[in-house]
Write a protein that holds these residues in place. Structure first.
Motif: not given
Length: 398
Positions: A323-334, A336-342, A364-371
């Motif tokens: 797994y990779l567990f990247p932080n997507v907070r900046e992408a969410m903000n850019m 226009g999404f309030k939550t990672v679920d959205e 709450h700022e990350n997502v899990r990707l399985s390779y």
């Protein structure tokens, strides 16, 4: 009908939920790339399949002892001796219907109402739910990217109270892929010994480490730590046997015996045929995980570089699991999404890429990707994610 209170607070598995949504879209004819899988994308090796067939032909289709067939327990004991330098008697081992069932059974026999279990976050989704089912309290110790998603001894010390019964250590970790070093485990173990806290060491990904470091079990560091540790493991990840549902626990007899008694009233025994398949897995001299490690290591390098090339996404490089567990907070903000679920939901709907939101793992700022998918799928998924981020970035700037 009024349901039992114990199930009212349960949250559905976020990994299974995203997989179900992705499968629904696939049935509708969409080209969905699913990166939510928690299992190797390899079939079980042929020699294990052959052993299962032979077991059926030889009549091993009946009930077995609740704690597992003696031959498999001996093979597991031999594995511990060879791989970890640990000695366990058959009475200190229980074979279960998957590692998840080993954890569930452990918490049921270990916890009373009001007992606390420290769960480092990010954590595997079922830890907290199983603890709650046993009327315990999951106490979350949040690790950060600055500490490579690993808790510190000082943090552990500050979290322990008179109600603390156990600490969960999952190394290599799901969802982050991070691995605790020998020195880090030693320091955490010293804190647990000081306060009499039981250690639950989930080592299901032990064969999937992509550095020169070998797996270290906290139980092997000293006799005192071994006496205070329950190891959870299984053949699911190491031998691509997720569907066979064979796991096990190793630890003090006074805990393993009641676990076995409870299993006798819940599952009776793990599937007999699957036990003989697992026996072949451990008795063989073949390293079933060798090819997986090589392929996963190549995919890790590929996906890590691709993700870090996407604006607003940053990733700490893991050392194990898949797994990779990247932080997507900046992408969410850019975007226009309030939550990672959205953000994850929109990505699936628009670009047909299925990721698992970090909320289910306590982040709450990350997502899990399985390779655990092909390199072509990883390349295409990364292309779609980047397009999604860039398109939404443009729309928010208009």
């Amino acid at each position: 009908m009024e349901l039992a209170n114990r199930v009212k607070t349960l949250s559905p598995s976020s990994t299974l939920a995203i997989t179900a949504k992705a499968n629904e879209l696939k049935k509708q004819g969409h080209d969905v790339i699913g990166l939510g899988a928690g299992e190797p994308d390899f079939n079980t090796p042929d020699y294990i399949l052959d052993a299962a067939m032979n077991a059926m032909k030889n009549g091993h289709t009946k009930y077995t002892p609740s704690g597992g067939i003696p031959e498999l327990k001996q093979a597991i004991a031999d594995k511990f001796k060879t791989d970890n330098g640990l000695s366990y008697t058959p009475e200190e081992l229980i074979v279960t219907t998957g590692a998840k069932h080993a954890l569930y059974t452990l918490f049921q026999v270990l916890l009373n109402e009001g007992d606390d279990v420290i769960v480092p976050a990010p954590y595997w989704v079922s830890y907290t739910e199983q603890i709650k089912l046993a009327q315990g309290n999951p106490v979350i110790a949040h690790a950060t990217e600055q500490t490579n998603f690993k808790i510190t001894p000082e943090q552990l010390e500050a979290t322990i109270t008179p109600n603390t019964k156990a600490l969960i250590i999952n190394s290599p970790n799901n969802p982050t892929g991070m691995v605790y070093s020998r020195e880090e485990l030693q320091k955490l173990g010293e804190v647990c010994l000081k306060h009499g806290v039981l250690i639950v060491s989930d080592e299901i990904y032990e064969k999937l480490i992509y550095t020169d470091d070998s797996h270290v079990s906290i139980a092997e560091l000293s006799p005192s730590l071994k006496a205070q540790t329950i190891i959870i493991n299984g053949v699911s990840k190491s031998h691509a046997m997720t569907g066979w549902r064979i796991g096990y626990a190793a630890g003090p007899m006074e805990i393993i015996k009641p676990m076995t008694n409870l299993a006798s009233h819940s599952t009776s025994n793990p599937t007999s045929i699957a036990q003989y398949a697992a026996l072949a897995a451990y008795r063989s001299n073949k390293d079933s995980s060798k090819d997986m490690r090589r392929i996963f290591a190549e995919r890790l390098e590929l996906l890590y570089d691709l993700l870090n090339d996407i604006p607003g996404i940053s990733c700490v490089k893991p050392k194990g699991a898949f797994y990779l567990f990247p932080n997507v907070r900046e992408a969410m903000n850019m975007n226009g999404f309030k939550t990672v679920d959205e953000w994850v939901k929109a990505l699936l709907e628009e670009e047909k890429v299925a990721l698992v939101p970090g909320t289910g793992f306590g982040a709450h700022e990350n997502v899990r990707l399985s390779y655990a998918v092909s390199t072509d799928a990883l390349k295409e998924a990364s292309k779609r994610i980047k397009r999604f981020v860039m398109n939404h970035q443009s729309s928010t700037q208009q």
